[in-house]
Design a protein around this motif. Sequence first.
Motif, PDB file in Angstrom:
ATOM      1  N   TYR A 360       0.836  -1.208   0.000  1.00 31.58           N
ATOM      2  CA  TYR A 360       0.000   0.000   0.000  1.00 31.58           C
ATOM      3  C   TYR A 360       0.869   1.255   0.000  1.00 31.58           C
ATOM      4  CZ  TYR A 360      -3.353   3.348   2.098  1.00 31.58           C
ATOM      5  OH  TYR A 360      -4.140   4.425   2.388  1.00 31.58           O
ATOM      6  N   ARG A 361       1.861   1.291   0.878  1.00 33.61           N
ATOM      7  CA  ARG A 361       2.739   2.466   0.933  1.00 33.61           C
ATOM      8  C   ARG A 361       3.524   2.628  -0.360  1.00 33.61           C
ATOM      9  NH1 ARG A 361       3.287   0.625   6.375  1.00 33.61           N
ATOM     10  NH2 ARG A 361       5.172  -0.545   5.842  1.00 33.61           N
ATOM     11  N   THR A 362       3.904   1.509  -0.949  1.00 32.34           N
ATOM     12  CA  THR A 362       4.649   1.588  -2.207  1.00 32.34           C
ATOM     13  C   THR A 362       3.794   2.185  -3.317  1.00 32.34           C
ATOM     14  OG1 THR A 362       6.033  -0.303  -1.619  1.00 32.34           O
ATOM     15  CG2 THR A 362       5.866   0.223  -3.959  1.00 32.34           C
ATOM     16  N   LEU A 363       2.533   1.751  -3.407  1.00 33.08           N
ATOM     17  CA  LEU A 363       1.659   2.276  -4.453  1.00 33.08           C
ATOM     18  C   LEU A 363       1.375   3.763  -4.281  1.00 33.08           C
ATOM     19  CD1 LEU A 363      -0.947  -0.609  -4.866  1.00 33.08           C
ATOM     20  CD2 LEU A 363       0.806   0.071  -6.486  1.00 33.08           C
ATOM     21  N   LEU A 364       1.404   4.244  -3.030  1.00 29.61           N
ATOM     22  CA  LEU A 364       1.100   5.658  -2.777  1.00 29.61           C
ATOM     23  C   LEU A 364       2.344   6.544  -2.764  1.00 29.61           C
ATOM     24  CD1 LEU A 364      -1.645   5.452   0.000  1.00 29.61           C
ATOM     25  CD2 LEU A 364      -1.935   6.135  -2.373  1.00 29.61           C
ATOM     26  N   ALA A 365       3.519   5.918  -2.812  1.00 26.07           N
ATOM     27  CA  ALA A 365       4.749   6.712  -2.751  1.00 26.07           C
ATOM     28  C   ALA A 365       4.779   7.731  -3.881  1.00 26.07           C
ATOM     29  CB  ALA A 365       5.970   5.790  -2.839  1.00 26.07           C
ATOM     30  N   ASP A 366       5.141   8.961  -3.516  1.00 26.55           N
ATOM     31  CA  ASP A 366       5.296  10.053  -4.493  1.00 26.55           C
ATOM     32  C   ASP A 366       4.003  10.401  -5.213  1.00 26.55           C
ATOM     33  OD1 ASP A 366       8.047  10.132  -3.884  1.00 26.55           O
ATOM     34  OD2 ASP A 366       8.392   8.457  -5.244  1.00 26.55           O
ATOM     35  N   LYS A 367       2.868  10.029  -4.645  1.00 23.44           N
ATOM     36  CA  LYS A 367       1.576  10.393  -5.234  1.00 23.44           C
ATOM     37  C   LYS A 367       0.864  11.403  -4.345  1.00 23.44           C
ATOM     38  CE  LYS A 367       0.383   6.325  -8.029  1.00 23.44           C
ATOM     39  NZ  LYS A 367       1.690   5.690  -8.020  1.00 23.44           N
ATOM     40  N   ARG A 368      -0.113  12.090  -4.951  1.00 25.11           N
ATOM     41  CA  ARG A 368      -0.988  12.992  -4.199  1.00 25.11           C
ATOM     42  C   ARG A 368      -2.398  12.421  -4.279  1.00 25.11           C
ATOM     43  NH1 ARG A 368       0.827  17.676  -2.464  1.00 25.11           N
ATOM     44  NH2 ARG A 368      -1.264  18.598  -2.409  1.00 25.11           N
ATOM     45  N   VAL A 369      -2.767  11.666  -3.264  1.00 25.98           N
ATOM     46  CA  VAL A 369      -4.076  11.017  -3.203  1.00 25.98           C
ATOM     47  C   VAL A 369      -4.795  11.523  -1.956  1.00 25.98           C
ATOM     48  CG1 VAL A 369      -5.289   8.812  -2.987  1.00 25.98           C
ATOM     49  CG2 VAL A 369      -3.243   8.969  -4.397  1.00 25.98           C
ATOM     50  N   LEU A 370      -6.079  11.775  -2.068  1.00 22.62           N
ATOM     51  CA  LEU A 370      -6.900  12.134  -0.916  1.00 22.62           C
ATOM     52  C   LEU A 370      -7.570  10.869  -0.404  1.00 22.62           C
ATOM     53  CD1 LEU A 370      -9.174  15.235  -0.613  1.00 22.62           C
ATOM     54  CD2 LEU A 370      -9.893  13.035   0.292  1.00 22.62           C
ATOM     55  N   ILE A 371      -7.387  10.576   0.879  1.00 24.79           N
ATOM     56  CA  ILE A 371      -7.886   9.332   1.467  1.00 24.79           C
ATOM     57  C   ILE A 371      -8.818   9.685   2.624  1.00 24.79           C
ATOM     58  CG2 ILE A 371      -7.237   7.137   2.544  1.00 24.79           C
ATOM     59  CD1 ILE A 371      -4.348   7.757   1.364  1.00 24.79           C
ATOM     60  N   LEU A 372     -10.077   9.309   2.508  1.00 19.73           N
ATOM     61  CA  LEU A 372     -11.060   9.551   3.575  1.00 19.73           C
ATOM     62  C   LEU A 372     -11.403   8.224   4.232  1.00 19.73           C
ATOM     63  CD1 LEU A 372     -13.055  11.070   5.266  1.00 19.73           C
ATOM     64  CD2 LEU A 372     -14.583  11.263   3.291  1.00 19.73           C
TER      65      LEU A 372
END
Length: 920
Positions: A360-372
Motif C-alpha cells: 500500500y505504501r509503495t503504491l502511494l509513494a510520491d503520489k498525491r491522493v486524498l484518502i477519507l
Amino acid sequence: MGVNEVTLGAPRQRAVLAILAIRANQTVTRSELIDGVWGDAPPASVEGSVHTYIHGLRRALSVAGDAVLTRTGAGYQLALGPRQLDLTVVESQLSDARGLARAGKGSAAADLIGECLALWRGIPLSGLPGPFADSERVRLTELRYRLVEERAELMLAAGRHRELISDLGEAVEAEPFREGFRAQLMLALYRSGRRADALAEFEAVRRLLADELGLDPEAALTDLHLRMLRSDPELDSPTKAVAPPRSRKPAQLPHEAPDFVGRTSELEQLSRWCVTERSSDKALVISAIDGAGGIGKTTLAVRFARSVAPNYPDGQLYLDLRGFDPNRVPLSTTDALGQLLWALGSARQRSEPDALASMYRTLLADKRVLILLDNAASTEQVRDLLPGTSNSLVLITSRNRLSGLVARDGARRLTLGLLTEPEALDLLRNTVGRRRVDDEEAAAAELVRLCGYLPLALRVAAERISGSPDTSLRELVESLHAAQDRLDNLHVDDDEMTSVRSVISWSYNALDQELARTFRLLGLVRAPKIGASAAAALIDRPVAKTGELLRVLSEQHLLEPESGRYTFHDLIKVYAGEMAHSEESPEKLREAIRALMIWYLSSMRATLRRLIKDYPLPHSGVPETTHPLPDFDTREAMWGWYEEETKNVTALIEHAAELGEHEIAWQLTWCTYNSFYSSGLISEWIQILTIALSSTEQLADPGPQARILMFLGIAYSRLGRNEVAVEYLERGLALARRIENDHLKSSMLANLASTLREMKRYEEGIAYAREAVQLAKPDSPHYQKAGSIDALCELYVESGQPEQALHYGELGLEAARACAAGLLEANLTVNVAHAHRDMADMGTATRVYESALELCANLGDRYHQALALLGLAELRRRIAQYDTAREHALRALEIFIDLDGEEADVARALLESLEEEAIP
C-alpha cells in the motif's frame, strides 16, 4: 545556524526547545508541549516539569542573546529571526531554487538545493524523546531524501549525470526500497555509457522487493527498464521527459450534503493545516475529525474533501471502516488494506498484514491522493492505512479521540462540537423554508434545542415539519415534547442516541402503518445497502410499491439514497432495529429475513446461470423465491449487479449462520466465488468461507463441506500458501470420494493437481489429474471434461512430456469448444503450442501460437495472450532469432506487469538469457 554553542540541558528540555523552535514565532500551548514530549502517559508532576524546562531554556538562551522565549496568554513563544534556524533557511532557499527551475535555470537550482542539503548534519533531533521528535525526525529525514531526488532530477535534465552517480549510489544504499533513487541512478548510469550496470540496478531492486516484501517494482521503474532493454533513443536526451504510464485513478468520494451549513471555522482550520503542511514540504497531512454520532463528521469531511480534491490529482479513496456499525464488526486492517489496494489497481494479495501495508505504501509513494477513512474504531485500525512517503491527505473520522494518532503520527485533531444556535436555525431554514422559521423564531429556537443542536436530528425533524405545512411550529414543538416524555425510560446519561431517538420516534410515529413496518424491518438487514427488489422480498410487497415506500422514507431522512440503493445512518438503524424487536414477533422477523436471504440466493444463482454457460451450480435444497428476480439489459449490467450485491451477500452469510440457516449460508458463499476470485480480496473471502465451513459441518450431506473446502484450498493457493491449500483440498477430496458426484470429485482432483503443479510436485499432480480425467464420462458436462484435461495437459508440458501434453490438449480443446469455455480454450491452445515447440515442430507451434493470439484478441484475454507471446519468444530463441524473441518477450513482460502476474519473472529471465546469447 548561530556561532555560539549553548548547553541546553536534559533530553526532555531539549525536546521542548525543538517544539518551540520548529514552531518559531507561533504560540505553543502547555498541553501541546506535554503531548509532544510525554505522549499519552505524562507523569503527575508534568506541569512542574514543563515550568522547570521553560525556566532552564530561558536561562540557556540568554547566553546566546539572539533568541527570546516569552510567555503568552495561551502558552509560550520562541522568537527567531529568518536565518536563525536551519529549517527556515532550507525552506527559503528551496523556494528560491524552485523559482530558478521554473525560470529555466535548472543547473543553478540544483546547486542551491545542494547548499540546502549541506545543512543536514546527521540525524535530525537525534536523541530527543517524545512523539513530536519522533514525527519530526521522520518528516525531516523524508524532506532530505526528497531534496536529493529533486536535485538529481534537475541535474539529469541539465546533462550532469556523471556528477550524480556517486551521490545517488549512497542514497540507494541508505534507502534501498526507494524506487525513485533507483530510477535516477539507472538513468545516470545509462547516459554515462554503463548500460549493463543500469540493468543490474533494476535486477537488484527487483530481487530485493520480491524477497523482502513480495512485491514487483512499480510501473515507472519497470517502464524505464523496458525502454533501456529496447535502447530507446529518447533516454539519451536529457531534454526528453521519461513519463511513467498512467495507473488507475480512483474517485470514490460520497456525494455532498446539499443543505450543508456552518462549520466555517472548522473548514478554515482544515484549510490552514493543509497550507501549512504543503508549505513546509511535509510528506503527509492527517486530520482526525472526532465527535459524537450524528454530529456531522462525515458530512464535514466529505465537504472539505470535495473542496480540495483538485489538489490531489492521483485520485480519491473512501472507505467506511464500520467502527460503529450496529450490525457488522469493524473492518479489519487486513481487509481494509485489501479494499484500498484493489481501488488502487493492485490485483496481488498476500496474507501477511505487514506485506499488504508495504504494498500500500509503495503504491502511494510520491503520489498525491486524498484518502477519507470514515468511522474509525481505534488508532490501531487505521495506523497501517496511513501512507509512508507520500504527499497525500488523510482525513479520518471517528467517535473516539484517536489520541495515539496525534501523539505518534503527528495527526492534527479536530473535535467537532454541536452546531451553534444560529447554525442550527440556518439548517432549519434551508430545509423547511426561511419564512416559516423567522415567523416563529422562539418556537424554532426551542425546536433546535430539543434536537440537541445535532445535525442528524435536525434533518429528520425538518422533514417531519415539512410534511405538516398547516401546523404551527409551536404545535410541532409540543408534539416533540410529548415524544420525549414517552421515551424518558429509554434515556441513558451521555448516550449519543438520546438526542436522536426522540426526533426519530417523532417521525416514526407519524408514519402510516406500511411505512412504519418497512422502516423497522429494514433495521434488521445487515447488508450495507439494499435495492427495491431485495426490499420487496423482505417486506413481501410488489417491487413498484416497495420503491415508492423507500423513496418516501428517504425524503424524510430516515433512509439515505446511494447509487440506486438505500442505506441507513447507523444511529437511525439502531432505532429501527429497536422498533422491529419491540413491535414484531420473533417468528415474523425470522420469516422476513429468511425471505430476503432466499431472494438473494435465487437471484445470485439465476445471474450465474446467465453469465457462465454450463456453470456447475450445486443442487439447492432451498425453495425458490416467489418475488421477481433482477432483470438486465446488458451483460455488463449483469456483472455490475453481481459484483455490487456480493458485498450485501457477504453480510447476510454470517447472519444466516447465526440463525441456523446453514443451507442458505453455504450456498450464498458458493455464489460469491467468481467475485472474490476476480477481485483479489482473498482474506475477506477466507473469512466467509470459514463461516460457511462451520455451517456445512452441521449438515448430514458431506457434499457442501467438500465444496467449501475446495474453495478454501483455492483461496490459500492464491495467497501462495500452497501447503495449507493442499491440506484443505485433501480433506475435501476425502469427503468427495464418499458421495456419488463425479463432477465434484473431478473438480477437487483438478484443483489439487494444479496446486501440486505450482509446488513442482509433478508426479503427484499428474496422478490426481489423470484420475480427474478418467471420471469424465461421455455424457459428462463438457465443462467438467475441459477443466480436468486442462490441468493434466499443463502438468505434462511443465514436466517435460510434450507428446502426452499434445494428446490430452487436443481432447481438451474439443470439450472446451463444445461448451464455449473461452478461457479454457485459450489455455489449452497455448499448452498445445508449447508441446509442438518442445517436440521441435517449430512450424506447427508457430501456427498454434498465432491461433492462440487471435483467440485471445477476440476474447479480450490479455493473460493468455502474454503466455502465447512468451512461448513464441522461447521458440524464436531456440532458433537463434534473438531480435524477434526479444520483441515477443518484451510485449509479454509489459502485459504481465500490467496484470501483476508472477510470470513477469519468467519473462525477465528470458530477456536476460537473450542478452547473453545475443553477444557474439
